[in-house]
Each structure stands twice: as structure tokens, then as C-alpha cells.
Scaffold this active site. Structure first.
Site, PDB file in Angstrom:
ATOM      1  N   LEU A   1       0.994  -5.733 -23.593  1.00 42.98           N
ATOM      2  CA  LEU A   1       0.212  -6.967 -23.572  1.00 42.98           C
ATOM      3  C   LEU A   1       1.068  -8.052 -22.912  1.00 42.98           C
ATOM      4  CD1 LEU A   1      -2.478  -8.068 -24.399  1.00 42.98           C
ATOM      5  CD2 LEU A   1      -1.656  -8.329 -26.718  1.00 42.98           C
ATOM      6  N   HIS A   2       1.232  -7.955 -21.604  1.00 43.84           N
ATOM      7  CA  HIS A   2       2.107  -8.887 -20.879  1.00 43.84           C
ATOM      8  C   HIS A   2       1.383 -10.212 -20.663  1.00 43.84           C
ATOM      9  CE1 HIS A   2      -0.156  -8.164 -17.138  1.00 43.84           C
ATOM     10  NE2 HIS A   2      -0.262  -6.938 -17.603  1.00 43.84           N
ATOM     11  N   ALA A   3       2.081 -11.150 -20.026  1.00 51.24           N
ATOM     12  CA  ALA A   3       1.575 -12.529 -19.955  1.00 51.24           C
ATOM     13  C   ALA A   3       0.184 -12.622 -19.338  1.00 51.24           C
ATOM     14  CB  ALA A   3       2.554 -13.411 -19.194  1.00 51.24           C
TER      15      ALA A   3
ATOM     16  N   ALA B   1      -2.394 -11.098 -21.563  1.00 51.39           N
ATOM     17  CA  ALA B   1      -2.594 -11.979 -22.720  1.00 51.39           C
ATOM     18  C   ALA B   1      -3.502 -13.141 -22.329  1.00 51.39           C
ATOM     19  CB  ALA B   1      -1.243 -12.489 -23.221  1.00 51.39           C
TER      20      ALA B   1
ATOM     21  N   GLU C   1      -6.135  -2.442 -15.612  1.00 52.28           N
ATOM     22  CA  GLU C   1      -4.945  -1.964 -14.884  1.00 52.28           C
ATOM     23  C   GLU C   1      -4.868  -0.451 -14.804  1.00 52.28           C
ATOM     24  OE1 GLU C   1      -1.657  -3.651 -16.907  1.00 52.28           O
ATOM     25  OE2 GLU C   1      -2.339  -5.696 -16.494  1.00 52.28           O
TER      26      GLU C   1
END
Lengths: 314, 90
Positions: free
Chosen positions: B14-16, B19, B89
Site C-alpha cells: 500500500l504505497h503512497a 494510498a 497495478e
């Protein structure tokens, strides 16, 4: 609310314990990773060595000091082995020898055999027990990270709760410009230490604040170090609520709300939010009211008392 | 109130940006959307970016989702979908 079951492996204890203790591992390396401490209270092995071993608690550190070593060394080798085996070595989390004493050879051998970590410090028992207890209390404290803002105001920690978008962060920014300081925005890590709640920011987001329209800003860079606090005891809670969600507002201010965290109750003010109400002034005033009440002054009560005198009710 | 579990499947966790995508999606609903990461006792509000980043959820992390409010079913489905999609993704 679910919190992490607190425990610490012996390996982690050895690594993280206060440097003053200078803990060395004498034997039982095999058990470093699979034995755990889950209580901040320590025990002294004293009576257990003399045969009364029922009181030994699994998750506590067992302290061996001068008297225990003395007792063991005056026993014959066979009796010593027996006394040590009596301790139920599979159950004990670890043994800490104090004062830099040398363990009797039987203890080292049995600890090694059973994979029971045998640790040693140069500190005397009383000092070591103090250090160990303080350290364990801190590390074993139940902890949770919640959505909210924590501010330092007038010397106390103020936890601001409320649904997202209600204006917690904007309120925090306003409070910062009034000279209060930010401890955590949006996410607050709360630990129960003794009968107090300690709040701080998760490391990742320390110093940051998010404001809709401005994005993520760094308070330390924008306002300086005095606008940031590392942590604080949480003494009161402010809940911001949409005006429409209010069924009934206490117009006198006699009813005190409470927020319960880890079974501890802290006083809470529930503030309705609507346009035209200056939130930061309200929050600041709520904190002042709390401080006054703590000092024994309660405006609502004193007005009611005066009124009662006037209408002859008393 | 609706409850469910999701596992983070995209490689970067859950990267920036993911998020931010989640926060944007969640903010479109009236309901309160909470994410619990039980292994480190972190509870985050899905509408707050800093709060979501605090989860530090990597690939394989399990999150419990709790949705409560007027449009909870729609919000719940949408949140499950974005996690299931791996934030576009995959």
C-alpha cells in the site's frame, strides 16, 4: 478495540535493554528466540531454590542475586542439581544473575542443556530490578494506533477525535498558530503505562500534517521546533461532531462525557461543528475549563448554586 | 456495519500513490471506513492519507475493513474491489 498481545523475546530483551545493565549471555543461547517475557514484574528465585517452586510465573524474569548464589554454593553438588531442576526449567523464561556473580557450574550446565537463557549484569539486584521493571513496563505496555490528532496545550496532551473531513487537522493548524504544539496528526499511537495513557506520533508521520488543499506539510520546517512535541500523557479528549448528528446538546455543561481507552476513562468534551463556530477557540476553551475543574472551579455548578439561592431552593 | 478482510496483493504494497487512490475513493462515500492491521494494532481511517500510510502495509499484509454508514454496502464493495484490483497495478 484490539491491541497487540505484548511480549518480548529474550533475544530482544538482551538487545534493547538499557545499556547500564550491560547484559551478557552466559548460557542457553538456544532459547533466546523462543522464550518470552510477558510481564513487567520480576521474581526472585530465593524460596523456589529451597523447594517452594509453586509461585514461579512463566513469563517473568527470574532474578538470582547474592543470597541465591550463596545458598546454592553451600549445598553439595548433588543437592544443587536437584534444587535447580526443581525450578521446572522448561517453564522459566530466563534467569538474570546480578552483581556480576559467577553461577554455580550446575546452573550453567542445566541452563545450556535446557536452552534456558542465563543472563548476567554487573548491577546489584535492587538497581537491576529497578532498571528491568521500568524498561519492561514501557515495552510491554498495551499499544494501539488510532485515527485522531494529539496536541500539547497548556502542558497537557489533548486528543482530538472525529470523523475524517470534520476539520481536525485544520483545527490543529489553527492551534499551532496560537502557540500550542502538534504531537501527532491523523494517527496517534497510544500506550497504557501504569494507569496513564501516553500518546505519540507513529515515527513515519512525525512532524507532518495534512490539510485538504495544501497537501502534506511539515510543521517543524514551517513553524519551528517549538511547534512540535515528541509525546505527552493524554489527559482530555475532544470529539468533534457534525451539528446534525447531535440529538441533544447539554446547554448547561454539567454533563461530563468520558472516552474509554484500555479501560481507562478520560474526560471528554463533545463539540458540535458547524460553519461560523471557531473550532480552535472552542478547543482551547474546553482545555481551560478542564484545567479549572481540576483545580476545583466549575462555572456551571457555581451559577446553578447561585440561582438556587435566589429561588430559595437551598 | 460491514466487515471483511483483504490481503494486499500488489508487489509494492500500500504505497503512497495507492494510498492516495484509496483515500480519494473512500472520501467519495459518506460512511466511515476503517482499516485495522491486527499484527501491529494500527487502526487507520481510509479517508486520511497520513493515517493510511501509518499502516505501512506491505505485500501480503492482511487488513480488516470496517464500514459503517448510510452508503456502507456501496463503499464496502468499492473498497474490496480496489484492493482486489491491486490498485490497477496487476
Amino acid at each position: 478495540m484490539q491491541s497487540k498481545t505484548p511480549n518480548i523475546s529474550i533475544a530482544a530483551f538482551v538487545e534493547k535493554s538499557p545499556p547500564e545493565l550491560q547484559i551478557e549471555v552466559l548460557a542457553g543461547n538456544a532459547g533466546l528466540d523462543d522464550r518470552f517475557i510477558n510481564s513487567a514484574r520480576i521474581q526472585k528465585l530465593g524460596l523456589a531454590l529451597a523447594g517452594f517452586a509453586h509461585y514461579i510465573h512463566k513469563g517473568r524474569i527470574q532474578i538470582v542475586g547474592q543470597s541465591e548464589i550463596w545458598y546454592l554454593s553451600q549445598l553439595e553438588s548433588e543437592k544443587r542439581t536437584e534444587a535447580i531442576q526443581n525450578l521446572d526449567l522448561d517453564k522459566v523464561s530466563c534467569i538474570l544473575i546480578t552483581k556480576g556473580l559467577d553461577p554455580v557450574p550446575e546452573l550453567t550446565r542445566l541452563a545450556e542443556d535446557k536452552g534456558l537463557p542465563l543472563l548476567r549484569t554487573n548491577m546489584i539486584s535492587s538497581g537491576a530490578i529497578n532498571q528491568v521493571s521500568v524498561f519492561l513496563q514501557e515495552i510491554l505496555a498495551p499499544q494501539i494506533t488510532l485515527h485522531g490528532v494529539l496536541m500539547g496545550m497548556f502542558g497537557i496532551g489533548v486528543l482530538i477525535l472525529g470523523d475524517s473531513g470534520i476539520g481536525k487537522s485544520e483545527c490543529a493548524l489553527d492551534l499551532i498558530t496560537r502557540g500550542h504544539y502538534l504531537i501527532a496528526d491523523d494517527s496517534v499511537t497510544i500506550k497504557k503505562v501504569g494507569d496513564k495513557l501516553e500518546g505519540k506520533s507513529p515515527e513515519l508521520i512525525q512532524d507532518y500534517l495534512e490539510i485538504h488543499g495544501l497537501g502534506i506539510i511539515n510543521i517543524r520546517e514551517l513553524f519551528g521546533v517549538s511547534a512540535i512535541g515528541k509525546g505527552s500523557q493524554i489527559e482530555i479528549c475532544i470529539e468533534l461532531k457534525n451539528w446534525k448528528e447531535f440529538e441533544e446538546i447539554d446547554r448547561l455543561g454539567l454533563k461530563m462525557h468520558e472516552e474509554e481507552i484500555f479501560g481507562l476513562k478520560i474526560p471528554k468534551f463533545v463539540l458540535p461543528v458547524s460553519s461560523g463556530r471557531n473550532l480552535s477557540t472552542l478547543v482551547e476553551t474546553a482545555v481551560r475549563i478542564h484545567l479549572l475543574r481540576e483545580a476545583g472551579f466549575d462555572a456551571a455548578r457555581s451559577l446553578i448554586e447561585k440561582h438556587q439561592l435566589l429561588v430559595g431552593g437551598l | 456495519m460491514l466487515r471483511g478482510e483483504v490481503t494486499i496483493i500488489n508487489r509494492l504494497g500500500l504505497h503512497a500513490r495507492a494510498a492516495a487512490q484509496l483515500v480519494r475513493l473512500s472520501s467519495g462515500f459518506k460512511s466511515r471506513i476503517l482499516l485495522h492491521r491486527k499484527d501491529n494494532a494500527v487502526v487507520a481511517d481510509a479517508k486520511s492519507i497520513l493515517s493510511v500510510l501509518t499502516l505501512a502495509a506491505a505485500q501480503g499484509s492482511v487488513l480488516e475493513i470496517e464500514v459503517e454508514g448510510a452508503d456502507e454496502q456501496a463503499a464496502f464493495d468499492a473498497v474490496l474491489e480496489i484492493f482486489g484490483d491491486g490498485f490497477g497495478e496487476l
